[in-house]
Design a protein around this motif. Structure first.
Motif, PDB file in Angstrom:
ATOM      1  N   SER A  67     -50.353  53.169   3.292  1.00  0.00           N
ATOM      2  CA  SER A  67     -49.555  52.147   2.630  1.00  0.00           C
ATOM      3  C   SER A  67     -48.201  52.023   3.322  1.00  0.00           C
ATOM      4  N   ALA A  68     -47.728  50.790   3.469  1.00  0.00           N
ATOM      5  CA  ALA A  68     -46.401  50.556   4.035  1.00  0.00           C
ATOM      6  C   ALA A  68     -45.330  51.195   3.152  1.00  0.00           C
ATOM      7  N   LYS A  69     -45.682  51.513   1.926  1.00  0.00           N
ATOM      8  CA  LYS A  69     -44.755  52.151   0.986  1.00  0.00           C
ATOM      9  C   LYS A  69     -44.768  53.677   1.137  1.00  0.00           C
ATOM     10  N   SER A  70     -45.465  54.191   2.147  1.00  0.00           N
ATOM     11  CA  SER A  70     -45.601  55.637   2.337  1.00  0.00           C
ATOM     12  C   SER A  70     -45.034  56.088   3.683  1.00  0.00           C
ATOM     13  N   PRO A  71     -43.746  55.875   3.934  1.00  0.00           N
ATOM     14  CA  PRO A  71     -43.202  56.275   5.237  1.00  0.00           C
ATOM     15  C   PRO A  71     -43.256  57.784   5.462  1.00  0.00           C
ATOM     16  N   THR A  72     -43.187  58.568   4.405  1.00  0.00           N
ATOM     17  CA  THR A  72     -43.264  60.024   4.557  1.00  0.00           C
ATOM     18  C   THR A  72     -44.644  60.428   5.037  1.00  0.00           C
ATOM     19  N   LEU A  73     -45.685  59.841   4.460  1.00  0.00           N
ATOM     20  CA  LEU A  73     -47.046  60.138   4.899  1.00  0.00           C
ATOM     21  C   LEU A  73     -47.226  59.722   6.353  1.00  0.00           C
ATOM     22  N   LEU A  74     -46.728  58.565   6.718  1.00  0.00           N
ATOM     23  CA  LEU A  74     -46.807  58.091   8.104  1.00  0.00           C
ATOM     24  C   LEU A  74     -46.154  59.100   9.048  1.00  0.00           C
ATOM     25  N   ARG A  75     -44.957  59.569   8.702  1.00  0.00           N
ATOM     26  CA  ARG A  75     -44.268  60.548   9.547  1.00  0.00           C
ATOM     27  C   ARG A  75     -45.058  61.850   9.648  1.00  0.00           C
ATOM     28  N   GLU A  76     -45.606  62.311   8.519  1.00  0.00           N
ATOM     29  CA  GLU A  76     -46.348  63.570   8.527  1.00  0.00           C
ATOM     30  C   GLU A  76     -47.634  63.459   9.350  1.00  0.00           C
ATOM     31  N   LEU A  77     -48.358  62.362   9.185  1.00  0.00           N
ATOM     32  CA  LEU A  77     -49.577  62.172   9.979  1.00  0.00           C
ATOM     33  C   LEU A  77     -49.246  62.128  11.466  1.00  0.00           C
ATOM     34  N   THR A  78     -48.212  61.397  11.800  1.00  0.00           N
ATOM     35  CA  THR A  78     -47.790  61.306  13.198  1.00  0.00           C
ATOM     36  C   THR A  78     -47.402  62.682  13.727  1.00  0.00           C
ATOM     37  N   ARG A  79     -46.655  63.444  12.929  1.00  0.00           N
ATOM     38  CA  ARG A  79     -46.234  64.785  13.330  1.00  0.00           C
ATOM     39  C   ARG A  79     -47.446  65.686  13.571  1.00  0.00           C
ATOM     40  N   VAL A  80     -48.386  65.682  12.629  1.00  0.00           N
ATOM     41  CA  VAL A  80     -49.557  66.552  12.746  1.00  0.00           C
ATOM     42  C   VAL A  80     -50.419  66.150  13.942  1.00  0.00           C
ATOM     43  N   LEU A  81     -50.629  64.855  14.126  1.00  0.00           N
ATOM     44  CA  LEU A  81     -51.420  64.405  15.277  1.00  0.00           C
ATOM     45  C   LEU A  81     -50.749  64.788  16.595  1.00  0.00           C
ATOM     46  N   ASN A  82     -49.437  64.645  16.650  1.00  0.00           N
ATOM     47  CA  ASN A  82     -48.711  65.042  17.861  1.00  0.00           C
ATOM     48  C   ASN A  82     -48.820  66.543  18.099  1.00  0.00           C
ATOM     49  N   GLU A  83     -48.718  67.339  17.037  1.00  0.00           N
ATOM     50  CA  GLU A  83     -48.869  68.791  17.164  1.00  0.00           C
ATOM     51  C   GLU A  83     -50.276  69.151  17.637  1.00  0.00           C
ATOM     52  N   MET A  84     -51.273  68.494  17.050  1.00  0.00           N
ATOM     53  CA  MET A  84     -52.658  68.771  17.434  1.00  0.00           C
ATOM     54  C   MET A  84     -52.898  68.389  18.890  1.00  0.00           C
ATOM     55  N   GLU A  85     -52.287  67.310  19.331  1.00  0.00           N
ATOM     56  CA  GLU A  85     -52.422  66.908  20.733  1.00  0.00           C
ATOM     57  C   GLU A  85     -51.730  67.933  21.625  1.00  0.00           C
ATOM     58  N   ALA A  86     -50.525  68.356  21.228  1.00  0.00           N
ATOM     59  CA  ALA A  86     -49.742  69.298  22.040  1.00  0.00           C
ATOM     60  C   ALA A  86     -50.396  70.673  22.128  1.00  0.00           C
ATOM     61  N   ASP A  87     -50.969  71.154  21.019  1.00  0.00           N
ATOM     62  CA  ASP A  87     -51.555  72.497  21.048  1.00  0.00           C
ATOM     63  C   ASP A  87     -53.008  72.508  21.523  1.00  0.00           C
ATOM     64  N   GLY A  88     -53.539  71.316  21.816  1.00  0.00           N
ATOM     65  CA  GLY A  88     -54.892  71.236  22.359  1.00  0.00           C
ATOM     66  C   GLY A  88     -55.997  71.137  21.328  1.00  0.00           C
ATOM     67  N   SER A  89     -55.653  71.274  20.043  1.00  0.00           N
ATOM     68  CA  SER A  89     -56.714  71.263  19.029  1.00  0.00           C
ATOM     69  C   SER A  89     -57.348  69.882  18.872  1.00  0.00           C
ATOM     70  N   LEU A  90     -56.586  68.818  19.090  1.00  0.00           N
ATOM     71  CA  LEU A  90     -57.176  67.481  19.021  1.00  0.00           C
ATOM     72  C   LEU A  90     -58.164  67.299  20.174  1.00  0.00           C
ATOM     73  N   GLY A  91     -57.795  67.800  21.341  1.00  0.00           N
ATOM     74  CA  GLY A  91     -58.710  67.762  22.481  1.00  0.00           C
ATOM     75  C   GLY A  91     -59.974  68.559  22.216  1.00  0.00           C
ATOM     76  N   GLU A  92     -59.829  69.704  21.546  1.00  0.00           N
ATOM     77  CA  GLU A  92     -60.998  70.520  21.215  1.00  0.00           C
ATOM     78  C   GLU A  92     -61.924  69.781  20.251  1.00  0.00           C
ATOM     79  N   LEU A  93     -61.343  69.073  19.298  1.00  0.00           N
ATOM     80  CA  LEU A  93     -62.175  68.271  18.383  1.00  0.00           C
ATOM     81  C   LEU A  93     -62.915  67.172  19.143  1.00  0.00           C
ATOM     82  N   ARG A  94     -62.218  66.539  20.096  1.00  0.00           N
ATOM     83  CA  ARG A  94     -62.877  65.512  20.907  1.00  0.00           C
ATOM     84  C   ARG A  94     -64.058  66.108  21.664  1.00  0.00           C
ATOM     85  N   VAL A  95     -63.845  67.270  22.274  1.00  0.00           N
ATOM     86  CA  VAL A  95     -64.905  67.925  23.030  1.00  0.00           C
ATOM     87  C   VAL A  95     -66.059  68.286  22.105  1.00  0.00           C
ATOM     88  N   ARG A  96     -65.737  68.826  20.936  1.00  0.00           N
ATOM     89  CA  ARG A  96     -66.786  69.229  19.989  1.00  0.00           C
ATOM     90  C   ARG A  96     -67.694  68.059  19.646  1.00  0.00           C
TER      91      ARG A  96
END
Length: 106
Positions: A67-96
């Motif tokens: 929701s456009a009314k959920s800027p906190t959720l947007l920031r948190e999702l972005t933060r978590v996705l960036n962390e997962m990309e940085a630590d390689g776990s998002l890449g591991e999920l892609r490989v899986r």
């Protein structure tokens, strides 16, 4: 994996992408993980939702709509996705799910 990284996240399923995004509009869900094509089609007539992130996955790209009314959720999702990309776990999920060639997709 996201439900383990984000405290209080409770995944629920919907019968289809439109129902998942409608649940966000109706306040029954804080966000929806749906395929990109369905998200963009739905957003054409529902400007109250915004794309928080796009996750290209081989032949099945996904987008997270919140929701456009959920800027906190947007920031948190972005933060978590960036962390997962940085630590390689998002890449591991892609490989899986899509094989080694998908490790570096963005």
């Amino acid at each position: 994996k996201w439900s383990r990284l984000v405290a209080g996240l409770t995944p629920v399923s919907s019968p289809d992408s439109a129902a998942a995004m409608q649940a966000v509009i109706d306040g029954q869900a804080d966000g929806a993980l749906v395929d990109t094509v369905a998200a963009f089609e739905f957003l054409q007539s529902h400007s109250e939702l915004k794309i928080a992130a796009s996750i290209p996955e081989a032949e099945a790209p996904y987008a997270i709509a919140v929701s456009a009314k959920s800027p906190t959720l947007l920031r948190e999702l972005t933060r978590v996705l960036n962390e997962m990309e940085a630590d390689g776990s998002l890449g591991e999920l892609r490989v899986r799910w899509f094989g080694e060639a998908a490790r570096k997709l963005k």
